[in-house]
Design an enzyme around this catalytic site. Sequence first.
Site, short mmCIF file in Angstrom:
data_model
loop_
_atom_site.label_atom_id
_atom_site.label_comp_id
_atom_site.label_asym_id
_atom_site.label_seq_id
_atom_site.Cartn_x
_atom_site.Cartn_y
_atom_site.Cartn_z
N ASP A 73 0.84 -1.20 0.00
CA ASP A 73 0.00 0.00 0.00
C ASP A 73 0.87 1.25 0.00
O ASP A 73 2.04 1.22 0.41
CB ASP A 73 -0.96 0.03 1.18
CG ASP A 73 -0.24 0.05 2.54
OD1 ASP A 73 0.78 -0.66 2.68
OD2 ASP A 73 -0.70 0.77 3.45
N GLU A 133 0.14 -1.20 5.85
CA GLU A 133 1.25 -0.72 6.67
C GLU A 133 1.19 0.78 6.91
O GLU A 133 1.48 1.26 8.01
CB GLU A 133 2.59 -1.08 6.00
CG GLU A 133 3.81 -0.87 6.89
CD GLU A 133 4.38 0.54 6.85
OE1 GLU A 133 5.19 0.90 7.73
OE2 GLU A 133 4.01 1.31 5.93
#
Length: 364
Positions: A73, A133
């Site tokens: 991400d 994350e």
Amino acid sequence: MLDDLKAVVELETHSYDKAMLVKGLREIRARAVARLGTPDDEILHEGGQHGDILELTYQGTAPGTVLMLCHYDTVWPTGTLRSWPFAVVDDKATGPGVFDMKTGLVQSIWALRGLRELGLPHPSVRYLFNGDEEIGSPASREHIEEAGIDALATLVFEASMDGAVKTARKGVGLFNVSAMGVEAHAGLDPYAGASAIHALAEVVTTLAAAGSPERGTTVNVGLIGGGTGRNVAAGRATCGVDVRVSDPAEMERIDEVFARLRASDPRVSISSTGEWNRPPMTPNPASQRLFKEAQEVAAGFGWLLDEAAVGGASDGNFVSALGRPVLDGMGAIGDGAHARHEHVLVEHIPERTALAIGLVSALA
């Protein structure tokens, strides 16, 4: 490798765009299979509203397992690519997420490819790709901790610090403070009100004073809001607080600071919510030995490998807190994480991949 990097960057994977996260993870799996073949074991963990977590394990030629942590991400909203496409100019590769941390992700896949093509002995390699994350890994934390518990080492392919690997990171706490006061007209009845904003100003001063540079603790009030008009004593006000600590003991002290927050006006109530998002990553003995091993590998190539302590946190914090060996910053050399000048230096991509190849083989 640049072809793989271009493909991964061009599938935008903002932390809050579930549909694109699904597409991005599908592309990452396809790239891994194209370079490494079908994994010997594969587990897909549902991430709910967040990105899913994919574990791929490839059997090694030596005992044990090395865990490679890679988040896919990015902080960049879907559509950023339209005004900022992937490009390689003057040895710099740019694009949303190229430094944090899609280059490292590609390097991790090619590290195993290199181990195989060179015929080097190596432990089994387990990849964990997670898509949350950048927002604290709420869905993936338990899987990261579980995957790392029996690993010979965990290598985190976050970007390096100017080439240095990261052996220490601060822990992060994310908190919200609310003040509830009494509304009143500021002109007609100024003493009937109890301003939540005035009380929150006192709280902000207290929080700022709780920072301790000598202990490596910072407290930042980054968001603030409240009130309904300039001529109204505010009935409600809130602020958002970011806390970073180097020493685990500081977490308890800061918790006490939040618990003791009070307004001087007893008519205003103060409450706080939040939690410690990540514990500090402090150099435990196992991680120190792993760093020395990496230094020896680098020295064999004629390179000097430094270590760095940084304020940002990563998924490596979770593994380190369990006392397991972890080495962070195995990824790209470049600059501009979370900024429009984000880039990686292409000439160093093979070098960083070679470092991972050498280290994993040394663990055989």
